[in-house]
Scaffold this motif. Structure first.
Motif, PDB file in Angstrom:
ATOM      1  N   VAL A  53       0.832  -1.203   0.000  1.00 18.03           N
ATOM      2  CA  VAL A  53       0.000   0.000   0.000  1.00 18.03           C
ATOM      3  C   VAL A  53       0.868   1.256   0.000  1.00 18.03           C
ATOM      4  O   VAL A  53       0.572   2.223  -0.702  1.00 18.03           O
ATOM      5  CB  VAL A  53      -0.971  -0.013   1.202  1.00 18.03           C
ATOM      6  N   THR A  54       1.957   1.246   0.761  1.00 18.37           N
ATOM      7  CA  THR A  54       2.832   2.416   0.824  1.00 18.37           C
ATOM      8  C   THR A  54       3.432   2.735  -0.549  1.00 18.37           C
ATOM      9  O   THR A  54       3.411   3.886  -0.997  1.00 18.37           O
ATOM     10  CB  THR A  54       3.965   2.195   1.846  1.00 18.37           C
ATOM     11  N   VAL A  55       3.954   1.723  -1.205  1.00 23.02           N
ATOM     12  CA  VAL A  55       4.561   1.942  -2.524  1.00 23.02           C
ATOM     13  C   VAL A  55       3.488   2.347  -3.532  1.00 23.02           C
ATOM     14  O   VAL A  55       3.696   3.263  -4.334  1.00 23.02           O
ATOM     15  CB  VAL A  55       5.351   0.696  -2.990  1.00 23.02           C
ATOM     16  N   ALA A  56       2.344   1.702  -3.467  1.00 24.55           N
ATOM     17  CA  ALA A  56       1.249   2.078  -4.371  1.00 24.55           C
ATOM     18  C   ALA A  56       0.848   3.530  -4.144  1.00 24.55           C
ATOM     19  O   ALA A  56       0.675   4.288  -5.103  1.00 24.55           O
ATOM     20  CB  ALA A  56       0.052   1.158  -4.159  1.00 24.55           C
ATOM     21  N   ALA A  57       0.726   3.932  -2.889  1.00 29.93           N
ATOM     22  CA  ALA A  57       0.335   5.310  -2.573  1.00 29.93           C
ATOM     23  C   ALA A  57       1.363   6.305  -3.102  1.00 29.93           C
ATOM     24  O   ALA A  57       1.005   7.371  -3.613  1.00 29.93           O
ATOM     25  CB  ALA A  57       0.161   5.478  -1.062  1.00 29.93           C
ATOM     26  N   LEU A  58       2.631   5.953  -2.991  1.00 31.79           N
ATOM     27  CA  LEU A  58       3.688   6.837  -3.470  1.00 31.79           C
ATOM     28  C   LEU A  58       3.570   7.076  -4.981  1.00 31.79           C
ATOM     29  O   LEU A  58       3.845   8.165  -5.472  1.00 31.79           O
ATOM     30  CB  LEU A  58       5.060   6.251  -3.130  1.00 31.79           C
ATOM     31  N   TYR A  59       3.128   6.059  -5.704  1.00 30.22           N
ATOM     32  CA  TYR A  59       3.021   6.178  -7.157  1.00 30.22           C
ATOM     33  C   TYR A  59       1.632   6.624  -7.629  1.00 30.22           C
ATOM     34  O   TYR A  59       1.502   7.161  -8.723  1.00 30.22           O
ATOM     35  CB  TYR A  59       3.396   4.859  -7.832  1.00 30.22           C
ATOM     36  N   ALA A  86      14.246  10.963  -8.480  1.00 33.72           N
ATOM     37  CA  ALA A  86      15.462  10.933  -9.299  1.00 33.72           C
ATOM     38  C   ALA A  86      15.167  10.428 -10.706  1.00 33.72           C
ATOM     39  O   ALA A  86      15.933  10.657 -11.627  1.00 33.72           O
ATOM     40  CB  ALA A  86      16.525  10.055  -8.626  1.00 33.72           C
ATOM     41  N   ARG A  87      14.070   9.734 -10.881  1.00 35.88           N
ATOM     42  CA  ARG A  87      13.569   9.256 -12.174  1.00 35.88           C
ATOM     43  C   ARG A  87      14.480   8.277 -12.905  1.00 35.88           C
ATOM     44  O   ARG A  87      14.248   7.955 -14.034  1.00 35.88           O
ATOM     45  CB  ARG A  87      13.224  10.418 -13.079  1.00 35.88           C
ATOM     46  N   GLY A  88      15.506   7.797 -12.259  1.00 38.03           N
ATOM     47  CA  GLY A  88      16.355   6.809 -12.913  1.00 38.03           C
ATOM     48  C   GLY A  88      16.073   5.405 -12.414  1.00 38.03           C
ATOM     49  O   GLY A  88      16.746   4.461 -12.797  1.00 38.03           O
ATOM     50  N   PHE A  89      15.073   5.291 -11.559  1.00 41.21           N
ATOM     51  CA  PHE A  89      14.787   4.022 -10.908  1.00 41.21           C
ATOM     52  C   PHE A  89      13.354   3.600 -11.186  1.00 41.21           C
ATOM     53  O   PHE A  89      12.447   4.417 -11.186  1.00 41.21           O
ATOM     54  CB  PHE A  89      14.985   4.149  -9.390  1.00 41.21           C
ATOM     55  N   GLY A  90      13.178   2.296 -11.393  1.00 37.83           N
ATOM     56  CA  GLY A  90      11.843   1.761 -11.593  1.00 37.83           C
ATOM     57  C   GLY A  90      11.174   1.443 -10.271  1.00 37.83           C
ATOM     58  O   GLY A  90      11.780   1.541  -9.199  1.00 37.83           O
ATOM     59  N   VAL A  91       9.930   1.050 -10.346  1.00 35.12           N
ATOM     60  CA  VAL A  91       9.141   0.743  -9.149  1.00 35.12           C
ATOM     61  C   VAL A  91       9.804  -0.362  -8.329  1.00 35.12           C
ATOM     62  O   VAL A  91       9.887  -0.267  -7.103  1.00 35.12           O
ATOM     63  CB  VAL A  91       7.703   0.331  -9.535  1.00 35.12           C
ATOM     64  N   PHE A 139      11.612  -6.509  -3.327  1.00 36.27           N
ATOM     65  CA  PHE A 139      11.418  -7.019  -4.675  1.00 36.27           C
ATOM     66  C   PHE A 139       9.989  -7.521  -4.854  1.00 36.27           C
ATOM     67  O   PHE A 139       9.321  -7.215  -5.844  1.00 36.27           O
ATOM     68  CB  PHE A 139      12.409  -8.143  -4.998  1.00 36.27           C
ATOM     69  N   PHE A 140       9.510  -8.297  -3.885  1.00 32.35           N
ATOM     70  CA  PHE A 140       8.149  -8.830  -3.940  1.00 32.35           C
ATOM     71  C   PHE A 140       7.124  -7.698  -4.018  1.00 32.35           C
ATOM     72  O   PHE A 140       6.251  -7.689  -4.889  1.00 32.35           O
ATOM     73  CB  PHE A 140       7.878  -9.721  -2.722  1.00 32.35           C
ATOM     74  N   VAL A 141       7.240  -6.735  -3.123  1.00 31.74           N
ATOM     75  CA  VAL A 141       6.308  -5.606  -3.086  1.00 31.74           C
ATOM     76  C   VAL A 141       6.388  -4.811  -4.390  1.00 31.74           C
ATOM     77  O   VAL A 141       5.366  -4.480  -4.998  1.00 31.74           O
ATOM     78  CB  VAL A 141       6.607  -4.697  -1.869  1.00 31.74           C
ATOM     79  N   GLY A 142       7.589  -4.507  -4.830  1.00 32.59           N
ATOM     80  CA  GLY A 142       7.764  -3.740  -6.061  1.00 32.59           C
ATOM     81  C   GLY A 142       7.217  -4.455  -7.275  1.00 32.59           C
ATOM     82  O   GLY A 142       6.609  -3.835  -8.157  1.00 32.59           O
TER      83      GLY A 142
END
Length: 171
Positions: A43-49, A97-102, A147-150
């Motif tokens: 949920v945290t990563v989803a919210a960030l995106y 930084a836009r150089g990194f994927g989810v 990795f799993f969450v991403g």
């Protein structure tokens, strides 16, 4: 998006994160003590995106940590808050930084979540040897959980879930 709709959606995200934390409390990972999948971090990563501003995602995370502490009690909220704060800051920075994927942002978040918790534990017991001894184990666990969450969030965002909520997602 109007503020009422955003606030309701953020409340739903907090509820989902708390539910995932509750489910995870019943899972046992026999690898080593302290290791978790970090289901609530989905949920945290989803919210960030998904949410329009990073402060919205930070608020979802803060409310989840506080309410999780109320439900669980004890000193665990201190560890959770330390890990969550450091993790979120690192993920926010890497996303900007836009150089990194989810997936890589999430892996860094998982790693630094465990670093934050270890730093909090080292501060409480005034010992750096504990921190150094457990760092490789929890570091690897954080990378794997991240990795799993991403992976889950990356696949979800690529399926277009953000369009269901009228959010603009910049991958």
């Amino acid at each position: 998006m109007n503020n009422t709709r955003k606030l309701i959606f953020m409340g739903l995200l907090v509820a989902a994160a708390l539910a995932l934390s509750f489910v995870e409390s019943f899972l046992f990972l026999p690898v080593f003590p302290g290791a978790k999948l970090g289901l609530a971090n989905i949920v945290t990563v989803a919210a960030l995106y998904i949410l329009p501003q990073a402060r919205d995602a930070a608020l979802v995370l803060a409310v989840r940590v506080i309410l999780g502490g109320v439900f669980v009690g004890g000193a665990s909220v201190f560890y959770s808050a330390a890990g969550a704060a450091l993790s979120f800051l690192v993920m926010w920075f890497l996303k900007r930084a836009r150089g990194f994927g989810v997936v890589s942002v999430s892996m860094a978040g998982g790693f630094f979540h465990n670093i934050g918790q270890l730093l909090a534990a080292a501060a409480l017991v005034s010992s750096t040897s504990f921190f150094l001894a457990y760092l490789p184990v929890l570091g690897l666990a954080g990378l794997a959980a991240g990795f799993f969450v991403g992976f889950v969030i990356d696949r979800t965002l690529k399926k277009g879930i953000q369009n269901k909520f009228d959010f603009d997602v910049n991958l």
